[in-house]
Structure formats: structure tokens, C-alpha cells
Design a protein around this motif. Structure first.
Motif, PDB file in Angstrom:
ATOM      1  N   GLU A 249      38.841  27.020  46.771  1.00  0.00           N
ATOM      2  CA  GLU A 249      39.308  27.620  47.771  1.00  0.00           C
ATOM      3  C   GLU A 249      40.870  28.322  47.069  1.00  0.00           C
ATOM      4  N   TYR A 250      40.996  29.408  47.698  1.00  0.00           N
ATOM      5  CA  TYR A 250      42.382  30.001  47.088  1.00  0.00           C
ATOM      6  C   TYR A 250      42.956  31.080  48.216  1.00  0.00           C
ATOM      7  N   ASN A 251      44.137  31.346  47.837  1.00  0.00           N
ATOM      8  CA  ASN A 251      44.742  32.520  48.851  1.00  0.00           C
ATOM      9  C   ASN A 251      45.163  33.830  47.992  1.00  0.00           C
ATOM     10  N   GLU A 252      45.682  34.782  48.728  1.00  0.00           N
ATOM     11  CA  GLU A 252      46.248  36.045  48.015  1.00  0.00           C
ATOM     12  C   GLU A 252      47.141  35.789  46.943  1.00  0.00           C
ATOM     13  N   ASP A 253      47.736  34.781  46.934  1.00  0.00           N
ATOM     14  CA  ASP A 253      48.940  34.439  45.779  1.00  0.00           C
ATOM     15  C   ASP A 253      48.068  34.487  44.375  1.00  0.00           C
ATOM     16  N   LEU A 254      46.867  33.700  44.440  1.00  0.00           N
ATOM     17  CA  LEU A 254      46.235  33.679  43.311  1.00  0.00           C
ATOM     18  C   LEU A 254      45.521  34.804  42.792  1.00  0.00           C
ATOM     19  N   GLU A 255      45.212  35.668  43.765  1.00  0.00           N
ATOM     20  CA  GLU A 255      44.643  36.801  43.279  1.00  0.00           C
ATOM     21  C   GLU A 255      45.743  37.907  42.830  1.00  0.00           C
ATOM     22  N   GLN A 256      46.932  37.639  43.249  1.00  0.00           N
ATOM     23  CA  GLN A 256      48.027  38.486  42.734  1.00  0.00           C
ATOM     24  C   GLN A 256      48.504  37.981  41.374  1.00  0.00           C
ATOM     25  N   ALA A 257      48.314  36.699  41.113  1.00  0.00           N
ATOM     26  CA  ALA A 257      48.547  36.290  39.824  1.00  0.00           C
ATOM     27  C   ALA A 257      47.804  36.752  38.520  1.00  0.00           C
ATOM     28  N   ILE A 258      46.424  36.693  38.830  1.00  0.00           N
ATOM     29  CA  ILE A 258      45.428  36.918  38.249  1.00  0.00           C
ATOM     30  C   ILE A 258      45.407  38.470  37.854  1.00  0.00           C
ATOM     31  N   GLY A 259      45.756  39.421  38.768  1.00  0.00           N
ATOM     32  CA  GLY A 259      45.987  40.716  38.605  1.00  0.00           C
ATOM     33  C   GLY A 259      47.218  41.052  37.636  1.00  0.00           C
ATOM     34  N   ILE A 260      48.040  40.160  37.452  1.00  0.00           N
ATOM     35  CA  ILE A 260      49.139  40.447  36.566  1.00  0.00           C
ATOM     36  C   ILE A 260      48.879  39.828  35.290  1.00  0.00           C
TER      37      ILE A 260
END
Length: 273
Positions: A249-260
Motif C-alpha cells: 500500500e502507498y500514497n501519492e507521496d511515494l510516487e512523488q519521491a520515485i519520480g524525483i
């Protein structure tokens, strides 16, 4: 619980159940260290003073090094290239705690960051307290390569924990404003830190194969350790209202981090850095 010592990755691969439990544990170690070191890197140049900027940067670099060592163990077990594991897995394939993934605050590193130092102090103190217990337990793991990595990481992690313990002790005895911010972040952690204390879907196997202590013992040792320092003590084991990262499970904060943190890597995945 087995007392057999598994000395090599090749030996571990001969027992599929053992390998599956080991891989799950290693992903938790690696992904937690990767994401918290990334959040730490976003404080570069933004810490309260220059000495802290240097110290926090050093801790972050060490922690990223620990993540690299854990990804290296996964590579030896046949999970894939360590760089690929760190950069190319999707958010749902990761096993990091959702609490550790939280953004540092409003804004972004290059766009008017308004980060919260109280969150940094509380998050890192709670995590390093947990990591200390897990690494100490891992020095007695049935997997010899993990034992060796744990002993090596502890040499640096001792300093990391002492650093954040000092910060939380000082802020607890500081101004009314500082005390209030720390109290707020501890209350928040009581709702959100729970999945960091989980060993995930393979918890029983992780303990049965003597890879680490059991989850209940881990939680109780952590609670005793942090409550020995905190004035605003936890009444119980924290909940996991942000979701259970150990189960994908994850939220948009992880997706933001991965993108950077994958931006440069993904620009040329064949490059040798």
C-alpha cells in the motif's frame, strides 16, 4: 525455529520458503533506508544551521549506503540488478513504511520549500530507534551475509540514533512553540508509524527461520526504547492510518519521491554512473 546458519545466497536459494522470507525482510530494510535517506537529502541546505546541515547530510549518505548494501544482498539472491531494484520498481512493489514516505512539508526542494523540522526530528528518532533494534537482532540472523551487513551498519547507525535522540531531548525542554510542534508530530506518529513496526505478510516465516526476532517482540522493544526518551510517551503501538507499506500500500507521496529520485537514472538506464 531453526538454529542453522545459512552462509551463502546459493545455499539460501535451495530452500524456496526460506528465500521468500529473507527477500521480504531485505526489501523492507532496503526500501525503508532508501526512502528516508531521500527525504533526508531534501533538507540539504535547509537545516536549522550549518553544522546540522553537514551532520544530516552525512547521516543521509550513510543511510543510502546501507540501502545499497541491502539491495546488494537481494541482487545476490537473484532478485535483479541492485540499481534496477532501487529505481525501476513501481510504488506498489515497494515495502517501505508509508510514514517514512511522507513529504517533508509544503512546497518542493526547488520550489519554495516550507519543510517542518519537527517532522524530521520525530520521524528520524522513531525510525533510528527501530532500526537499531532490527540491526541488533539481525546480527544473530540465520543468514550470515545479513549478519555481516548488520554489524557494519551498526558502526554508523549508533551515531545516527544518538544524533536524533539529542535533538528530541533538547526540543522537549525548549520553547513552548518547539514543545507544541514536537507534541503534534508525536501524536501524528501515533496514528501513522504502525506499518514501520510490521514485518509484513512473511512475519511468521521471518521469525520461524530465525531471520529476525518476532514482530511482537520488535514492537515491545521499540515502545520501551522510545518511551525511555520521550516525555510525551506512546500509550500503545502506533496505528497505520496511511496504509500498510509492507503489503504494497502507498500514497501519492511515494510516487512523488520515485519520480524525483529516478529522474536522472531513467533518462539513460544503460549509463554507467
Amino acid at each position: 525455529m531453526s538454529n542453522e546458519i545459512i552462509k551463502t545466497a546459493e545455499e539460501a536459494r535451495q530452500n524456496p520458503a526460506y528465500k521468500a522470507a529473507l527477500v521480504e525482510l531485505l526489501y523492507q530494510f532496503a526500501d525503508d533506508d532508501l526512502i528516508i535517506s531521500f527525504r533526508g537529502s531534501e533538507w540539504l541546505g535547509l537545516a536549522p544551521h550549518i553544522e546540522e546541515d553537514v551532520a544530516f547530510s552525512s547521516i543521509t549518505q550513510n543511510t543510502m549506503g546501507h540501502a545499497t548494501m541491502f539491495f546488494g544482498l537481494l541482487e545476490e539472491l537473484g532478485e535483479g540488478d541492485s540499481d534496477t531494484l532501487a529505481h525501476e520498481r513501481t510504488a506498489g512493489a515497494r515495502r517501505s513504511s508509508t510514514y517514512l514516505e511522507k513529504v517533508n512539508g509544503p512546497g518542493s526542494y526547488i520550489g519554495e520549500p516550507d519543510y517542518d523540522w519537527a517532522l524530521a526530528v520525530v520521524r528520524n528518532f522513531l525510525y533510528e530507534s527501530l532500526k537499531r533494534i532490527k540491526l541488533e537482532a539481525a546480527t544473530n540472523s540465520s543468514y550470515e551475509p545479513l549478519r555481516q551487513i548488520a554489524r557494519k551498519a551498526l558502526l554508523e547507525q549508533t551515531y545516527h540514533l544518538a544524533h536524533w535522540r539529542l535533538w528530541i531531548e533538547q526540543l522537549q525542554d525548549s520553547t513552548i512553540e518547539a514543545k507544541g510542534k514536537i507534541r503534534m508530530r508525536l501524536e501524528e506518529a501515533s496514528r501513522e508509524f504502525g506499518d514501520a513496526l510490521s514485518l509484513g505478510s512473511k512475519a511468521e516465516e521471518i521469525h520461524r527461520f530465525n531471520l529476525l526476532i518476532d514482530e511482537e517482540t520488535l514492537k515491545n522493544r521499540w515502545l520501551e526504547k522510545v518511551n525511555g526518551v520521550l516525555k510525551e510517551k506512546f500509550d500503545s503501538i502506533p496505528k497505520m492510518v496511511l496504509g500498510d507499506g509492507r503489503r504494497g500500500e502507498y500514497n501519492e507521496d511515494l510516487e512523488q519521491a520515485i519520480g524525483i529520485f529516478t529522474e536522472v537514472y531513467m533518462s539513460d538506464t544503460e549509463a554507467v554512473w
